[in-house]
Enzyme design. Structure first.
Site, PDB file in Angstrom:
ATOM      1  N   GLY A 144     -44.395 -41.287  22.812  1.00  0.00           N
ATOM      2  CA  GLY A 144     -42.945 -41.414  22.876  1.00  0.00           C
ATOM      3  C   GLY A 144     -42.556 -42.525  23.822  1.00  0.00           C
ATOM      4  N   SER A 145     -41.406 -42.345  24.451  1.00  0.00           N
ATOM      5  CA  SER A 145     -40.862 -43.421  25.289  1.00  0.00           C
ATOM      6  C   SER A 145     -41.538 -43.455  26.654  1.00  0.00           C
ATOM      7  CB  SER A 145     -39.365 -43.202  25.470  1.00  0.00           C
ATOM      8  OG  SER A 145     -39.147 -42.001  26.184  1.00  0.00           O
TER       9      SER A 145
ATOM     10  N   GLY B 292     -42.639 -40.370  29.038  1.00  0.00           N
ATOM     11  CA  GLY B 292     -44.060 -40.424  29.426  1.00  0.00           C
ATOM     12  C   GLY B 292     -44.223 -40.299  30.936  1.00  0.00           C
TER      13      GLY B 292
ATOM     14  N   GLU C 247     -49.080 -42.268  24.997  1.00  0.00           N
ATOM     15  CA  GLU C 247     -48.920 -43.500  24.202  1.00  0.00           C
ATOM     16  C   GLU C 247     -47.442 -43.842  24.241  1.00  0.00           C
ATOM     17  OE1 GLU C 247     -51.000 -45.504  23.030  1.00  0.00           O
ATOM     18  OE2 GLU C 247     -52.808 -44.291  23.157  1.00  0.00           O
TER      19      GLU C 247
ATOM     20  N   CYS D 207     -44.857 -48.637  17.122  1.00  0.00           N
ATOM     21  CA  CYS D 207     -45.176 -49.115  18.471  1.00  0.00           C
ATOM     22  C   CYS D 207     -46.110 -50.317  18.405  1.00  0.00           C
ATOM     23  CB  CYS D 207     -45.730 -48.002  19.344  1.00  0.00           C
ATOM     24  SG  CYS D 207     -46.969 -47.033  18.553  1.00  0.00           S
TER      25      CYS D 207
END
Ligand code: ADP
Length: 478
Positions: free
Chosen positions: A225-226, A230, A247, A281
């Site tokens: 995610g963001s 994170g 990630e 991403c």
């Protein structure tokens, strides 16, 4: 309208609240109402997964193989139906959505096999009459938190290894895309797994996700995610000594040198930067072009971009689906305004589109002649917006490619083996693509990045065992 419940301890359980799942290609189309768990229900799921761990961690690898293989087979057999569900809830064109479903099936099949291949080591000791074994043990309950952009593949590449290596699972999909997650959970519910081994807990990140990351019964968190979330996951896990893997996106460069095949370089840029509406991403958001071919490249890419068909994800002729949500569309428009304010030239103008069905549609945007220090080149946008950066040579291209806080994927188009080799060696990224788009990966090899893109051990392939197991060293005397 159908209500979709959470799956806890082998039962479908209603939550205190639910949320409509709305098609971004047609805002009048609701897929259903999906559960939103509260903290209490989330904790119940964690308790059940914790209880189930004792026997699942001792389960036979044949049982694990059978369950995962069955899940993979059913996903593959239902690829068209699951693909259209995914396209309808996330907005990626039907062919891409079906491809993602196939990938999820392949991942379950791969980890079915990996369950049979878990290896340890047997070594002599430095002391006489002693031998040493190094074995891998499952962690316990793994909390899985996923984003909306790959609503079945990312859950698959976290759930399958977690189960294959003997962990139990609590899984929280993104609020925006619970439909694919629910369909996957429904398949998993019929795979023969004992109750409590796999649990689906849909709901808010700040409720369900936060309960996962704070719970002492959750031994590991795998998160995609963001960066801001994170960071929160990392802090919570460090403070209680839990294992975690993050990630968190990228700002991936695609370098195009003057000796490259311009036609394929433009195809790779188009694919990497714009397909999946730029919501990957691994998207090539920075196109770093050698001076001698910059203008030619811009002309050729512009021609392709202006011909792209933006439309409903379920229309087979659509090349660019809608943006997944209103908030993501707002963010894209905000970054276009930032780029303009920073003085960059928006050569292909991106903007909201009104099409036959009301949806979050936008046309793609290309900024040219940009400065790599600009915000549009340093911050992840996550939309169909890319930039070109003109550079003098390979040296400057590599320095520019590396001048970013991220390090997920990096690509180069060149006919020169020595340029490709230098780039492969010097680029600061977890994945390097030579004469390929920056997006598009295999499932049997590691996925992940360097710098602020990722934290912890790699996902996918057999490297996943690093996260989902811990190593135990046994000394055996005679
Ligand atoms: P995005 O901007 O792509 O939605 P987020 O990081 O907000 O990225 O979301 C990724 C996942 O993290 C989602 O499943 C979301 O619900 C979850 N999440 C959001 N906030 C938290 C939190 N405080 N704790 C745990 N998970 C969270």
């Amino acid at each position: 309208m159908k209500q979709y419940h959470n799956y806890i301890n082998g039962d479908w359980i209603e939550a205190i609240d639910s949320q409509a799942n709305i098609n971004p290609s047609d805002l009048g189309d609701t897929l259903g109402h999906y559960a939103r768990a509260d903290q209490k229900q989330t904790q119940e799921a964690i308790d059940c997964a914790h209880h189930a761990f004792q026997s699942w961690s001792m389960s036979s690898i044949q049982t694990r193989f059978n369950c995962l293989d069955m899940i993979g087979s059913e996903i593959l057999a239902r690829k068209e139906e699951l693909g259209s569900l995914l396209a309808r809830e996330e907005g990626k064109p039907i062919a891409e959505a079906t491809g993602e479903v196939i990938r999820a099936g392949q991942i379950f099949k791969f980890y079915a096999g990996e369950a049979l291949r878990l290896q340890g080591e047997h070594l002599p000791s430095v002391r006489p009459n002693i031998s040493v074994e190094v074995n891998r043990s499952p962690l316990g309950v793994v909390g899985i938190i996923t984003p909306w952009n790959f609503p079945i593949a990312i859950p698959a590449w976290k759930i399958a290894p977690a189960l294959a290596y003997g962990n139990t699972v609590v899984f929280k999909p993104a609020e925006l895309t619970p439909g694919s997650a629910w369909a996957l959970a429904e398949i998993i519910s019929r795979s023969g797994l004992p109750e409590g081994v796999f649990n689906l807990v849909m709901g808010a990140g700040t409720t369900v996700g936060q309960t996962f990351i704070n719970s002492p019964k959750v031994a590991g968190i795998t998160f995609t995610g963001s960066q801001s979330t994170g960071g929160r996951v990392a802090q919570a896990c460090v403070s209680r000594g839990a294992k975690f893997q993050l990630e968190m996106g990228g700002k991936n460069p695609l370098v195009v040198l003057k000796d490259s095949n311009l036609t394929t370089a433009v195809e790779y840029a188009l694919n990497g930067a714009y397909f999946s509406t730029g919501q990957r991403c691994t998207a090539s958001s920075r196109l770093i072009i050698e001076d001698a071919i910059h203008d030619q490249f811009v002309d050729a890419l512009t021609e392709k971009l202006t011909a792209l068909k933006v439309g409903n994800a379920l229309d087979k002729t659509t090349q660019l689906g809608p943006v997944a949500s209103q908030s993501q569309l707002d963010q894209n428009m905000k970054y276009i305004a930032i780029g303009q304010d920073e003085g960059a030239t928006e050569h292909v103008r991106g903007g909201c589109l009104d099409l036959a069905t009301p949806g979050h549609y936008m046309s793609p945007s290309l900024f040219i002649e940009t400065d790599n220090k600009a915000r549009i080149n340093q911050e992840e946008i996550f939309g169909p917006i890319a930039t070109t950066i003109r550079v003098a040579d390979l040296e400057e291209a590599i320095a520019t490619a590396n001048d970013t806080p991220f390090g997920l994927s990096a690509g180069i188009c060149t006919a020169s083996l020595s340029s490709a080799t230098k780039f492969k060696t010097e680029c600061e990224a977890g994945m390097v693509m030579i004469n390929l788009p920056t997006a598009g990966v295999d499932y049997h090899v590691p996925f992940g990045g360097t710098k602020q893109s990722s934290y912890g051990s790699r996902e996918q392939g057999r490297y996943a065992a690093e996260f989902y197991t811990s190593v135990k060293t046994a000394y055996i005397g005679t």
